[in-house]
Design an enzyme around this catalytic site. Structure first.
Site, PDB file in Angstrom:
ATOM      1  N   HIS A 264     -10.322   1.337   2.185  1.00  0.00           N
ATOM      2  CA  HIS A 264     -10.103   2.343   3.235  1.00  0.00           C
ATOM      3  C   HIS A 264     -11.308   2.229   4.159  1.00  0.00           C
ATOM      4  O   HIS A 264     -12.410   2.660   3.807  1.00  0.00           O
ATOM      5  CB  HIS A 264      -9.970   3.754   2.648  1.00  0.00           C
ATOM      6  CG  HIS A 264      -9.752   4.789   3.716  1.00  0.00           C
ATOM      7  ND1 HIS A 264      -8.542   5.411   3.911  1.00  0.00           N
ATOM      8  CD2 HIS A 264     -10.584   5.270   4.678  1.00  0.00           C
ATOM      9  CE1 HIS A 264      -8.648   6.243   4.950  1.00  0.00           C
ATOM     10  NE2 HIS A 264      -9.877   6.170   5.430  1.00  0.00           N
TER      11      HIS A 264
ATOM     12  N   HIS B 201      -4.324  -0.326   6.108  1.00  0.00           N
ATOM     13  CA  HIS B 201      -3.820   0.531   7.197  1.00  0.00           C
ATOM     14  C   HIS B 201      -4.685   0.475   8.457  1.00  0.00           C
ATOM     15  O   HIS B 201      -5.253   1.481   8.882  1.00  0.00           O
ATOM     16  CB  HIS B 201      -3.607   1.976   6.738  1.00  0.00           C
ATOM     17  CG  HIS B 201      -4.720   2.625   5.952  1.00  0.00           C
ATOM     18  ND1 HIS B 201      -6.041   2.513   6.291  1.00  0.00           N
ATOM     19  CD2 HIS B 201      -4.688   3.410   4.851  1.00  0.00           C
ATOM     20  CE1 HIS B 201      -6.765   3.204   5.434  1.00  0.00           C
ATOM     21  NE2 HIS B 201      -5.968   3.750   4.543  1.00  0.00           N
TER      22      HIS B 201
ATOM     23  N   LYS C 192      -9.480  -0.488  -5.535  1.00  0.00           N
ATOM     24  CA  LYS C 192      -9.476   0.227  -4.264  1.00  0.00           C
ATOM     25  C   LYS C 192     -10.815   0.889  -4.003  1.00  0.00           C
ATOM     26  O   LYS C 192     -11.317   1.659  -4.830  1.00  0.00           O
ATOM     27  CB  LYS C 192      -8.362   1.292  -4.287  1.00  0.00           C
ATOM     28  CG  LYS C 192      -8.233   2.093  -3.000  1.00  0.00           C
ATOM     29  CD  LYS C 192      -7.841   1.203  -1.820  1.00  0.00           C
ATOM     30  CE  LYS C 192      -7.915   1.950  -0.493  1.00  0.00           C
ATOM     31  NZ  LYS C 192      -6.724   2.724  -0.203  1.00  0.00           N
TER      32      LYS C 192
ATOM     33  N   ASP D 104       1.515   2.714   3.505  1.00  0.00           N
ATOM     34  CA  ASP D 104       0.659   3.884   3.344  1.00  0.00           C
ATOM     35  C   ASP D 104       1.502   5.160   3.322  1.00  0.00           C
ATOM     36  O   ASP D 104       1.079   6.204   3.828  1.00  0.00           O
ATOM     37  CB  ASP D 104      -0.426   3.971   4.421  1.00  0.00           C
ATOM     38  CG  ASP D 104      -1.488   5.004   4.071  1.00  0.00           C
ATOM     39  OD1 ASP D 104      -1.597   5.371   2.882  1.00  0.00           O
ATOM     40  OD2 ASP D 104      -2.195   5.464   4.985  1.00  0.00           O
TER      41      ASP D 104
ATOM     42  N   HIS E 107       1.375   5.448  -1.828  1.00  0.00           N
ATOM     43  CA  HIS E 107       0.965   6.557  -2.695  1.00  0.00           C
ATOM     44  C   HIS E 107       2.211   7.138  -3.344  1.00  0.00           C
ATOM     45  O   HIS E 107       3.071   7.682  -2.638  1.00  0.00           O
ATOM     46  CB  HIS E 107       0.257   7.649  -1.876  1.00  0.00           C
ATOM     47  CG  HIS E 107      -0.964   7.133  -1.167  1.00  0.00           C
ATOM     48  ND1 HIS E 107      -2.219   7.188  -1.717  1.00  0.00           N
ATOM     49  CD2 HIS E 107      -1.106   6.515   0.030  1.00  0.00           C
ATOM     50  CE1 HIS E 107      -3.087   6.630  -0.876  1.00  0.00           C
ATOM     51  NE2 HIS E 107      -2.433   6.220   0.183  1.00  0.00           N
TER      52      HIS E 107
ATOM     53  N   HIS F  64       0.859  -1.203   0.000  1.00  0.00           N
ATOM     54  CA  HIS F  64       0.000   0.000   0.000  1.00  0.00           C
ATOM     55  C   HIS F  64       0.890   1.246   0.000  1.00  0.00           C
ATOM     56  O   HIS F  64       1.477   1.586   1.020  1.00  0.00           O
ATOM     57  CB  HIS F  64      -0.902   0.024   1.247  1.00  0.00           C
ATOM     58  CG  HIS F  64      -1.828   1.203   1.322  1.00  0.00           C
ATOM     59  ND1 HIS F  64      -3.159   1.071   1.634  1.00  0.00           N
ATOM     60  CD2 HIS F  64      -1.627   2.533   1.138  1.00  0.00           C
ATOM     61  CE1 HIS F  64      -3.735   2.253   1.636  1.00  0.00           C
ATOM     62  NE2 HIS F  64      -2.816   3.168   1.339  1.00  0.00           N
TER      63      HIS F  64
HETATM   64  C1  NCD Z   1      -3.654   9.110   1.999  1.00  0.00           C
HETATM   65  C2  NCD Z   1      -3.242  10.122   0.927  1.00  0.00           C
HETATM   66  O1  NCD Z   1      -2.738  11.198   1.263  1.00  0.00           O
HETATM   67  O2  NCD Z   1      -3.421   9.839  -0.261  1.00  0.00           O
HETATM   68  N1  NCD Z   1      -3.612   9.774   3.265  1.00  0.00           N
HETATM   69  C3  NCD Z   1      -3.528   9.198   4.484  1.00  0.00           C
HETATM   70  O3  NCD Z   1      -3.580   9.912   5.482  1.00  0.00           O
HETATM   71  N2  NCD Z   1      -3.365   7.884   4.627  1.00  0.00           N
HETATM   72  C4  NCD Z   1      -4.965   8.512   1.670  1.00  0.00           C
HETATM   73  C5  NCD Z   1      -5.282   7.249   2.440  1.00  0.00           C
HETATM   74  O4  NCD Z   1      -4.563   6.260   2.355  1.00  0.00           O
HETATM   75  O5  NCD Z   1      -6.299   7.210   3.154  1.00  0.00           O
HETATM   76 ZN    ZN Z   2      -6.687   5.148   3.162  1.00  0.00          ZN
HETATM   77 ZN    ZN Z   3      -3.215   5.121   1.692  1.00  0.00          ZN
END
Ligand code: NCD
Ligand code: ZN
Ligand code: ZN
Length: 345
Positions: free
Chosen positions: A142, A180, A105, A253, A15, A13
């Site tokens: 999520h 998460h 997702k 995450d 971003h 996971h």
């Molecule tokens: C994530 C993001 O910034 O894309 N932020 C977070 O606080 N985890 C989005 C997510 O995973 O919920």
């Molecule tokens: Zn999330």
């Molecule tokens: Zn995330």
């Protein structure tokens, strides 16, 4: 134990963003992991196999630019599609068969960063869920309700009760990863649930509880969603991660936002942990006397759940202290200014 050599791990996971930020963060993840499940919450979100294929190329180009040929060859981004109420199940299925889309997702609309295109009415996505169940494609969730009347610290537990439990009953064959996780409620639900239910655990939820958000003042770098909970929940997460139970595996995450976006009147949710992720997890396993279980959590449970081969090759961590920089470009990394006792060789 002063060195730890494990099979090359994966991040289930992450971003990676796009544009300039992608150039900074993609090489950092590739230096730590063999594969990564890349979240689709861009603006606009990745909702088709074609968009995922293009994004994958941009990721590979960024890893190549930042880390060279060898790093790019050793790293595989695994792509996901962002579930909207109008997503086409046939496109998903084709994308999955062609090896472009690994998972889908689900963001409840309004739950987190760039989730406004997410799902409001679960009934609308029944055909997609049926298709996923039939072809064995994982649904990543999520898991928070968006009802503003629910206390923010209860939104994960309420989601499990009101949404996830009924969803799993309606689709008993669906492979689900609750992403998460942050509560003992989630740990218990996943542990006692069916074999097709698993969870990822982040490094930050293993290190911090909600006090970190308010330590001596407001700390935007400790703010993420789902928000960190009470100490008892952190302890439950540490026990789950280090238990050896194959339903729990690594998902950072890592969610970078530039400093101006974090340190603002309405700061963004997300913690950037990619550059020192393995070192951060290793500190937890070390403190829990569970370094012998780190490899399974980082490199085995995830691929087995997804039905993918384990990675070839290894990585080595050494017990050598290193200080995490205060910032990396415009980003503040998790553990900024702290000393971590492990170092990826
Ligand atoms: C994530 C993001 O910034 O894309 N932020 C977070 O606080 N985890 C989005 C997510 O995973 O919920
Ligand atoms: Zn999330
Ligand atoms: Zn995330």
């Amino acid at each position: 134990m002063n060195t730890l050599t494990i099979r090359r791990p994966d991040d289930w996971h992450v971003h990676l963003r796009d544009g300039a930020l992608l150039q900074t963060v993609a090489p950092a993840t590739a230096r730590q992991f063999g594969r990564a499940i890349v979240m689709p919450n861009l603006r606009p979100p990745i909702t088709t196999a074609a968009a995922a294929r293009d994004y994958r190329e941009r990721i590979q180009a960024a890893v190549h630019a930042g880390g060279g040929e060898a790093l790019a060859a050793a790293f595989t981004p695994l792509m996901t599609a962002y579930l909207t109420e109008t997503l086409d199940p046939a496109d998903l299925e084709l994308g999955h068969c062609q090896g472009v889309l690994t998972a889908v997702k689900l963001y409840p609309a309004g739950a987190t960063t760039n989730s406004d295109a997410g799902v409001r009415d679960l009934g609308a996505i029944t055909p997609v869920l049926e298709a996923l169940e039939r072809i064995g494609m994982p649904l990543l969730i999520h898991g928070e309700v968006t009802d503003s009347a629910i206390d923010i610290f209860d939104r994960e537990a309420v989601f499990i009760e009101r949404v996830l439990d009924p969803l799993l009953r309606r689709h008993p064959g669906l492979k689900v990863v609750l992403e998460h996780i942050t509560t003992s409620d989630a740990v218990d639900f996943v542990r006692t649930g069916p074999a097709n239910l698993a969870a990822t655990i982040t490094p930050h939820h293993l290190h911090i509880n909600r006090n970190a958000l308010f330590a001596g003042g407001l700390r935007p770098d400790m703010y993420c969603l789902p928000v960190a909970k009470r100490e008892l929940h952190r302890l439950a997460l540490r026990a789950a991660a280090t238990s050896g139970n194959p339903k729990f595996f690594l998902g950072t995450d890592s969610a970078p936002h530039e400093r101006h976006a974090k340190e603002s009147a309405c700061g963004c949710a997300g913690i950037y942990n990619a550059p020192f992720a393995l070192e951060s997890y290793a500190a937890v396993f070390d403190a829990e006397n569970a370094l012998d279980r780190f490899e399974a959590f980082a490199s085995e449970h995830g691929p087995r759940f997804y039905g993918l081969p384990l990675n070839d090759g290894t990585v080595t961590l050494e017990r050598t202290p290193q200080t995490v920089p205060e910032h990396i470009d415009a980003l503040v990394p998790f553990h900024a200014g702290e000393t971590l006792n492990w170092q990826l060789v």
